[in-house]
Design an enzyme around this catalytic site. Structure first.
Site, short mmCIF file in Angstrom:
data_model
loop_
_atom_site.label_atom_id
_atom_site.label_comp_id
_atom_site.label_asym_id
_atom_site.label_seq_id
_atom_site.Cartn_x
_atom_site.Cartn_y
_atom_site.Cartn_z
N CYS A 132 -53.54 -123.94 -36.21
CA CYS A 132 -53.18 -123.91 -37.62
C CYS A 132 -53.91 -125.00 -38.40
CB CYS A 132 -51.66 -124.08 -37.77
SG CYS A 132 -51.14 -124.04 -39.48
N CYS A 135 -51.85 -126.62 -41.15
CA CYS A 135 -50.88 -127.63 -40.67
C CYS A 135 -51.59 -128.92 -40.26
CB CYS A 135 -50.11 -127.13 -39.45
SG CYS A 135 -49.59 -125.43 -39.51
N ASP A 136 -52.70 -128.80 -39.55
CA ASP A 136 -53.24 -129.97 -38.85
C ASP A 136 -54.60 -130.46 -39.34
OD1 ASP A 136 -51.01 -130.01 -37.19
OD2 ASP A 136 -51.87 -128.53 -35.84
#
Ligand code: NAP
Length: 309
Positions: A132, A135-136
Site C-alpha cells: 500500500c 499507507c506507507d
C-alpha cells in the site's frame, strides 16, 4: 436466531458492528482468519481522519473493536465456511465453531494483497515490504524504492511514490505494461520512475535489522541475475477478494471475484445479504472508504429488518 451476523473484522466489519450495535441489533461478528484485517499488517496510519498524529494500524483496529463491544457487539473467533439462504428468507452459516442462523448477514471479508510467494515474505511485511503506497509511501523520503507489477495499481503506486522517493524502479515481468494507456504513459513519462523490464524478483535481501535492503532480480529472457538496492518494495500484483467461501451462494460476483453491490449502497442481489468494504471494492481500497461502506451496509440491514417486522 441472530438479527445480524457480520463476517469480517476489518474497518468495514467494525463500522457495521458499531452502527448495528447502536441500533440495538446486538450483532455477532465472526472474526475470520486475520482478526483486524489488512490494517494489522501496517505500522502507522496517517490518513485516517481524526488522528492528526497518526495511529498504529493494530491500535486503530483495537479501538474500533472496543467501540463496537461497548454497544453490545459479540465476537466469535472462527471462520465462515458457507452461507446459505433458507426458504423462510433467513441465513444459515457453517462456521468452524458450528452452525449459526441470522436474519441478515453483512459480508466484510476484505481482499488480500497478492504476494510473490517468496520464503521470507510474511515476516518482511511492514519491514520494507508493503502492498500500500498510500499507507506507507511517506515513510520512505529521498530513498530508492521499487514497485513490482505492470497493471494500473503498479503505475498508480509508482507515480504516487515519486512524491517521496528519490527513485522508483518499476519491476515488471514483461516488456510491456498491462496498465491502461493513460496510466502507463503517465508513469513512463515520470523521470523518477525507471522501468526494469522482463524481470522477476527472486529474493528479498535484508540488512542486520531484518529490513529489506535490496531485491535479487532475474532477467526472465536471459536468466541473468542482479541486485537492486532499495529501502522498500511495494508489491502491486493485484488483490484477491475473500469470497471463496461464497461459492454456490447465488451471490453475484464480478469476473475477479468481487461482490457486486447496488451502487452506493450495501445491497447485493440477495435480499438480506449485504456487502461492505474491500470485498466489493477494487478501486478505492482505503480504510475510510471501507468504514463508510460498512456504515451503509449497517443502515441498509437495519431498514431491511424494520420492513420485515
Ligand atoms: P492487474 O490489472 O491484475 O495487474 C497485475 C499486474 O501484476 C500485471 O501486470 C501482472 O503481470 C503482474 N503480476 C501478477 N502476478 C504476478 C507475479 N506472480 N509476479 C510478477 N508479476 C505479477 O491488477 P491491478 O493493477 O491491481 O488492477 C486491478 C483492477 O483495478 C484493474 O481492473 C485495474 O484497471 C483497476 N485499477 C484501477 C485504477 C484506477 O483506475 N485508478 C487503479 C488501480 C487499479 P502481467 O501483466 O504479465 O500479467
Amino acid at each position: 436466531m441472530e438479527k445480524v451476523i457480520i463476517i469480517g473484522t476489518g474497518c468495514a466489519g467494525w463500522a457495521a458492528a458499531i452502527y448495528t450495535a447502536r441500533a440495538n441489533l446486538e450483532p455477532l461478528v465472526i472474526s475470520g482468519e486475520q482478526p483486524g484485517g489488512q490494517l494489522t499488517t501496517t505500522t502507522e496510519v496517517e490518513n485516517y481522519p481524526g488522528f492528526p498524529e497518526g495511529i498504529d494500524g493494530p491500535d486503530l483496529m483495537m479501538n474500533m473493536q472496543k467501540q463496537a463491544e461497548k454497544f453490545g457487539t459479540r465476537v466469535d473467533y472462527s471462520m465462515v465456511e458457507k452461507v446459505e439462504k433458507q426458504e423462510d428468507g433467513t441465513f444459515l452459516l457453517q462456521t468452524s465453531s458450528g452452525e449459526k442462523a441470522a436474519e441478515t448477514v453483512i459480508i466484510a471479508t476484505g481482499a488480500s494483497p497478492r504476494h510473490l510467494g517468496l520464503p521470507n515474505e510474511k515476516e518482511l511485511i511492514g519491514h520494507g515490504l508493503t502492498s500500500c503506497a498510500t499507507c506507507d509511501g511517506a515513510f520512505y523520503p529521498d530513498v530508492p524504492v521499487a514497485v513490482i507489477g505492470g497493471g494500473d495499481s503498479a503505475c498508480e503506486e509508482a507515480t504516487f511514490l515519486t512524491r517521496f522517493a528519490s527513485k522508483v524502479y518499476l519491476v515488471h515481468r514483461r516488456d510491456e505494461l498491462r496498465a491502461s494507456q493513460i496510466m502507463a504513459e503517465r508513469a513512463l513519462a515520470n523521470k523518477k520512475i525507471e522501468p526494469v523490464w522482463d524481470s522477476g524478483v527472486t529474493a528479498y535481501l535484508t540488512d542486520d535489522d531484518g529490513k529489506v535492503r535490496a531485491v535479487e532480480l532475474e532477467n526472465l529472457k536471459t536468466g541473468e541475475k542482479s541486485e537492486l538496492d532499495l529501502k522498500c518494495v511495494f508489491v502491486a500484483i493485484g488483490h484477491i477478494p475473500n469470497t471463496q467461501f461464497l461459492e454456490g451462494s447465488g451471490l453475484n460476483l464480478d469476473d475477479n471475484g468481487y461482490i457486486i453491490q447496488k451502487p452506493g449502497t450495501g445491497f447485493t442481489n440477495i435480499e438480506g445479504l449485504f456487502a461492505a468494504g474491500d470485498v466489493a471494492d477494487h478501486v478505492y481500497r482505503q480504510a475510510i472508504t471501507a468504514a463508510g461502506n460498512g456504515c451503509q451496509a449497517a443502515l441498509d440491514a437495519e431498514r431491511y429488518l424494520a420492513e420485515r417486522e
